[in-house]
Motif scaffolding. Structure first.
Motif, PDB file in Angstrom:
ATOM      1  N   VAL A   1      34.434  40.250  48.352  1.00  0.00           N
ATOM      2  CA  VAL A   1      33.322  41.161  48.660  1.00  0.00           C
ATOM      3  C   VAL A   1      32.690  40.722  49.978  1.00  0.00           C
ATOM      4  CG1 VAL A   1      31.087  42.044  47.913  1.00  0.00           C
ATOM      5  CG2 VAL A   1      32.869  41.588  46.216  1.00  0.00           C
ATOM      6  N   ASP A   2      32.703  41.618  50.948  1.00  0.00           N
ATOM      7  CA  ASP A   2      32.112  41.321  52.261  1.00  0.00           C
ATOM      8  C   ASP A   2      32.650  40.013  52.836  1.00  0.00           C
ATOM      9  OD1 ASP A   2      30.548  43.620  52.116  1.00  0.00           O
ATOM     10  OD2 ASP A   2      28.911  42.571  51.098  1.00  0.00           O
ATOM     11  N   GLY A   3      33.959  39.816  52.663  1.00  0.00           N
ATOM     12  CA  GLY A   3      34.589  38.631  53.206  1.00  0.00           C
ATOM     13  C   GLY A   3      34.420  37.380  52.383  1.00  0.00           C
ATOM     14  N   GLU A   4      33.707  37.474  51.245  1.00  0.00           N
ATOM     15  CA  GLU A   4      33.455  36.311  50.404  1.00  0.00           C
ATOM     16  C   GLU A   4      34.296  36.400  49.130  1.00  0.00           C
ATOM     17  OE1 GLU A   4      31.550  33.719  51.040  1.00  0.00           O
ATOM     18  OE2 GLU A   4      30.836  34.480  52.973  1.00  0.00           O
ATOM     19  N   PRO A   5      35.019  35.324  48.770  1.00  0.00           N
ATOM     20  CA  PRO A   5      35.806  35.343  47.533  1.00  0.00           C
ATOM     21  C   PRO A   5      34.899  35.296  46.306  1.00  0.00           C
ATOM     22  CG  PRO A   5      35.906  33.178  48.557  1.00  0.00           C
ATOM     23  CD  PRO A   5      35.177  34.067  49.524  1.00  0.00           C
ATOM     24  N   ARG A   6      35.264  36.012  45.271  1.00  0.00           N
ATOM     25  CA  ARG A   6      34.511  36.029  44.022  1.00  0.00           C
ATOM     26  C   ARG A   6      35.495  35.883  42.852  1.00  0.00           C
ATOM     27  NH1 ARG A   6      31.052  35.614  47.198  1.00  0.00           N
ATOM     28  NH2 ARG A   6      29.216  36.921  47.599  1.00  0.00           N
ATOM     29  N   VAL A   7      35.023  35.260  41.778  1.00  0.00           N
ATOM     30  CA  VAL A   7      35.809  35.155  40.549  1.00  0.00           C
ATOM     31  C   VAL A   7      34.916  35.559  39.387  1.00  0.00           C
ATOM     32  CG1 VAL A   7      37.120  33.665  39.019  1.00  0.00           C
ATOM     33  CG2 VAL A   7      37.268  33.330  41.487  1.00  0.00           C
ATOM     34  N   LEU A   8      35.394  36.505  38.579  1.00  0.00           N
ATOM     35  CA  LEU A   8      34.618  37.051  37.469  1.00  0.00           C
ATOM     36  C   LEU A   8      35.356  36.777  36.158  1.00  0.00           C
ATOM     37  CD1 LEU A   8      32.257  38.990  36.542  1.00  0.00           C
ATOM     38  CD2 LEU A   8      33.941  40.835  36.752  1.00  0.00           C
ATOM     39  N   PRO A   9      34.733  36.096  35.191  1.00  0.00           N
ATOM     40  CA  PRO A   9      35.367  35.944  33.878  1.00  0.00           C
ATOM     41  C   PRO A   9      35.346  37.287  33.138  1.00  0.00           C
ATOM     42  CG  PRO A   9      33.157  35.008  33.856  1.00  0.00           C
ATOM     43  CD  PRO A   9      33.430  35.423  35.280  1.00  0.00           C
ATOM     44  N   ALA A  10      36.394  37.574  32.399  1.00  0.00           N
ATOM     45  CA  ALA A  10      36.473  38.852  31.691  1.00  0.00           C
ATOM     46  C   ALA A  10      37.379  38.703  30.479  1.00  0.00           C
ATOM     47  CB  ALA A  10      37.008  39.949  32.619  1.00  0.00           C
ATOM     48  N   SER A  11      37.309  39.703  29.621  1.00  0.00           N
ATOM     49  CA  SER A  11      38.247  39.823  28.506  1.00  0.00           C
ATOM     50  C   SER A  11      39.262  40.893  28.858  1.00  0.00           C
ATOM     51  CB  SER A  11      37.509  40.192  27.218  1.00  0.00           C
ATOM     52  OG  SER A  11      36.541  39.217  26.897  1.00  0.00           O
ATOM     53  N   HIS A  12      40.406  40.883  28.188  1.00  0.00           N
ATOM     54  CA  HIS A  12      41.454  41.833  28.540  1.00  0.00           C
ATOM     55  C   HIS A  12      42.232  42.266  27.295  1.00  0.00           C
ATOM     56  CE1 HIS A  12      43.700  38.015  28.380  1.00  0.00           C
ATOM     57  NE2 HIS A  12      44.699  38.776  27.969  1.00  0.00           N
ATOM     58  N   ALA A  13      42.925  43.377  27.434  1.00  0.00           N
ATOM     59  CA  ALA A  13      43.844  43.862  26.404  1.00  0.00           C
ATOM     60  C   ALA A  13      44.936  44.657  27.089  1.00  0.00           C
ATOM     61  CB  ALA A  13      43.108  44.724  25.382  1.00  0.00           C
ATOM     62  N   ARG A  14      46.169  44.478  26.614  1.00  0.00           N
ATOM     63  CA  ARG A  14      47.310  45.209  27.205  1.00  0.00           C
ATOM     64  C   ARG A  14      47.631  46.428  26.354  1.00  0.00           C
ATOM     65  NH1 ARG A  14      52.830  45.714  26.589  1.00  0.00           N
ATOM     66  NH2 ARG A  14      52.744  44.391  24.724  1.00  0.00           N
TER      67      ARG A  14
ATOM     68  N   LEU B   1      43.547  21.851  47.345  1.00  0.00           N
ATOM     69  CA  LEU B   1      43.154  23.116  47.960  1.00  0.00           C
ATOM     70  C   LEU B   1      42.684  24.109  46.901  1.00  0.00           C
ATOM     71  CD1 LEU B   1      43.120  24.769  50.645  1.00  0.00           C
ATOM     72  CD2 LEU B   1      45.410  25.570  50.021  1.00  0.00           C
ATOM     73  N   THR B   2      41.489  24.687  47.106  1.00  0.00           N
ATOM     74  CA  THR B   2      40.947  25.695  46.197  1.00  0.00           C
ATOM     75  C   THR B   2      40.329  26.822  47.027  1.00  0.00           C
ATOM     76  OG1 THR B   2      38.714  24.765  46.069  1.00  0.00           O
ATOM     77  CG2 THR B   2      40.372  23.862  44.552  1.00  0.00           C
ATOM     78  N   MET B   3      39.886  27.862  46.327  1.00  0.00           N
ATOM     79  CA  MET B   3      39.259  28.987  47.005  1.00  0.00           C
ATOM     80  C   MET B   3      37.944  28.592  47.667  1.00  0.00           C
ATOM     81  SD  MET B   3      41.275  31.550  46.773  1.00  0.00           S
ATOM     82  CE  MET B   3      40.229  32.943  47.177  1.00  0.00           C
ATOM     83  N   SER B   4      37.351  27.486  47.232  1.00  0.00           N
ATOM     84  CA  SER B   4      36.099  27.043  47.848  1.00  0.00           C
ATOM     85  C   SER B   4      36.296  26.612  49.298  1.00  0.00           C
ATOM     86  CB  SER B   4      35.501  25.888  47.047  1.00  0.00           C
ATOM     87  OG  SER B   4      36.312  24.724  47.136  1.00  0.00           O
ATOM     88  N   HIS B   5      37.545  26.396  49.716  1.00  0.00           N
ATOM     89  CA  HIS B   5      37.821  25.961  51.084  1.00  0.00           C
ATOM     90  C   HIS B   5      38.062  27.141  52.041  1.00  0.00           C
ATOM     91  CE1 HIS B   5      39.189  22.274  48.765  1.00  0.00           C
ATOM     92  NE2 HIS B   5      38.282  21.788  49.592  1.00  0.00           N
ATOM     93  N   VAL B   6      38.066  28.365  51.525  1.00  0.00           N
ATOM     94  CA  VAL B   6      38.456  29.522  52.337  1.00  0.00           C
ATOM     95  C   VAL B   6      37.600  29.676  53.590  1.00  0.00           C
ATOM     96  CG1 VAL B   6      38.498  32.056  52.388  1.00  0.00           C
ATOM     97  CG2 VAL B   6      39.557  30.827  50.491  1.00  0.00           C
ATOM     98  N   ASP B   7      36.295  29.685  53.442  1.00  0.00           N
ATOM     99  CA  ASP B   7      35.424  29.902  54.597  1.00  0.00           C
ATOM    100  C   ASP B   7      35.586  28.796  55.631  1.00  0.00           C
ATOM    101  OD1 ASP B   7      34.471  32.215  53.521  1.00  0.00           O
ATOM    102  OD2 ASP B   7      32.614  31.361  52.756  1.00  0.00           O
ATOM    103  N   GLY B   8      35.668  27.553  55.163  1.00  0.00           N
ATOM    104  CA  GLY B   8      35.850  26.445  56.081  1.00  0.00           C
ATOM    105  C   GLY B   8      37.163  26.515  56.828  1.00  0.00           C
ATOM    106  N   LEU B   9      38.226  26.912  56.133  1.00  0.00           N
ATOM    107  CA  LEU B   9      39.529  27.062  56.784  1.00  0.00           C
ATOM    108  C   LEU B   9      39.492  28.175  57.824  1.00  0.00           C
ATOM    109  CD1 LEU B   9      41.914  26.688  53.706  1.00  0.00           C
ATOM    110  CD2 LEU B   9      41.774  25.137  55.667  1.00  0.00           C
TER     111      LEU B   9
END
Length: 309
Positions: A23-36, A133-141
């Motif tokens: 979102v707006d160049g910022e990575p986001r992670v949302l916990p959710a439930s799922h069903a196939r 390496l994790t998504m927290s490094h994206v902006d710095g990279l």
């Protein structure tokens, strides 16, 4: 090819997932439930239509990752069927929204026995700290590597936005899950500033060999002790921690700077692999192969330590 039945088994057996998006160049992670339901994964989430990557782990066994465009379900009939499938799988008595994601682009990784060869252990030096390496490094990279010269001889183009850098990091994560690669961020050990990234790849645990590569270092840190110490840390881990017998490097035949840097580590030029990889401009790259053996390591180690001193 993916085993669709095995992937569906993981999706059906599990309830929880993580939805990653930008979102707006910022990575986001949302916990959710799922069903196939058939070839569609329904998510207990309410977002505008967007590109997402959904990770569904089966603890101690496997992980399914699905990429694609998730859409908000607006059709009443489909919504009713999706909510019925989600019933009992979500903590929400009545989901506020449901999103649909096609399962056309899915990957399945089977969790291997825990092996240090496939684990990015943190490595600490005076000039550089290597962090998994994790998504927290994206902006710095993105900030550190925003220079075309850094990417000049690499098989991928320079990311033009944080979102594209996030995709680059996600690709590294997928390769790590499949056992192809182990990736670290190179960070300042005092300030934590991200300076670049590096990896093990082409890992052959049985044969006792691995490659060091996918290395990107911000131009501000060229000709400092960062690259030398990072390689020393990775070589020490390979030869002394993992018991490797051989470490090797690939580099573009046109990249003379890289060839000189690898030679200074104490590696020998072992040969040329012609027409090895496709460059971003569509031309074929000839690759120079360098290698160092465990017998050569003690002398190289002392030389590298002396350079750092």
């Amino acid at each position: 090819m993916i085993d669709h039945d095995a992937a569906h088994d993981v999706l059906d057996e599990t309830y929880d997932c993580s939805v990653a998006f930008v979102v707006d160049g910022e990575p986001r992670v949302l916990p959710a439930s799922h069903a196939r339901v058939g070839g569609t994964l329904y998510l207990d989430a309410s977002l505008p239509d967007r590109r997402v990557a959904v990770s569904v782990p089966l603890p101690g066994h496997s992980t399914v990752v699905i990429e694609g465009t998730a859409r908000l379900v607006t059709d009443a009939t489909e919504g009713q069927a999706a909510r019925a499938a989600l019933a009992g799988r979500t903590t929400s008595a009545t989901p506020t929204g449901v999103m649909a994601l096609p399962l056309a682009k899915a990957s399945l990784s089977v969790r291997r026995e825990s092996s240090p060869w496939h684990t990015a252990e943190p490595l600490q030096g005076r000039h550089v700290a290597l962090e998994p390496l994790t998504m927290s490094h994206v902006d710095g990279l993105y900030a550190a590597l925003a220079d075309e010269t850094v990417w000049q001889f690499l098989p991928s183009r320079m990311p033009q936005s944080p979102a594209e850098m996030a995709e680059h990091v996600q690709a590294a994560a997928r390769q790590q899950r499949s056992g192809e690669r182990v990736a670290w961020a190179q960070c300042d050990p005092v300030t934590g500033e991200v300076m670049g990234m590096t990896s093990y790849h082409d890992i052959d645990e049985k044969g006792g060999a691995l490659a060091i590569g996918h290395t990107l270092l911000g131009k501000r840190w060229w000709r400092t002790g960062v690259n030398t110490e990072a390689k020393l840390l990775l070589l020490e881990r390979a030869f002394e921690g993992l018991g490797a017998g051989r470490v090797f490097w690939y580099t573009d035949i046109r990249n003379e700077r890289s060839q000189r840097a690898i030679a200074r580590l104490g590696a020998s030029r072992d040969g040329l692999i012609r027409r090895h990889r496709l460059r971003p401009d569509g031309t074929w790259r000839d690759t120079v192969l360098f290698a160092m053996t465990v017998e050569e390591w003690p002398e190289a180690r002392e030389r590298l330590r002396a350079r750092l001193r």
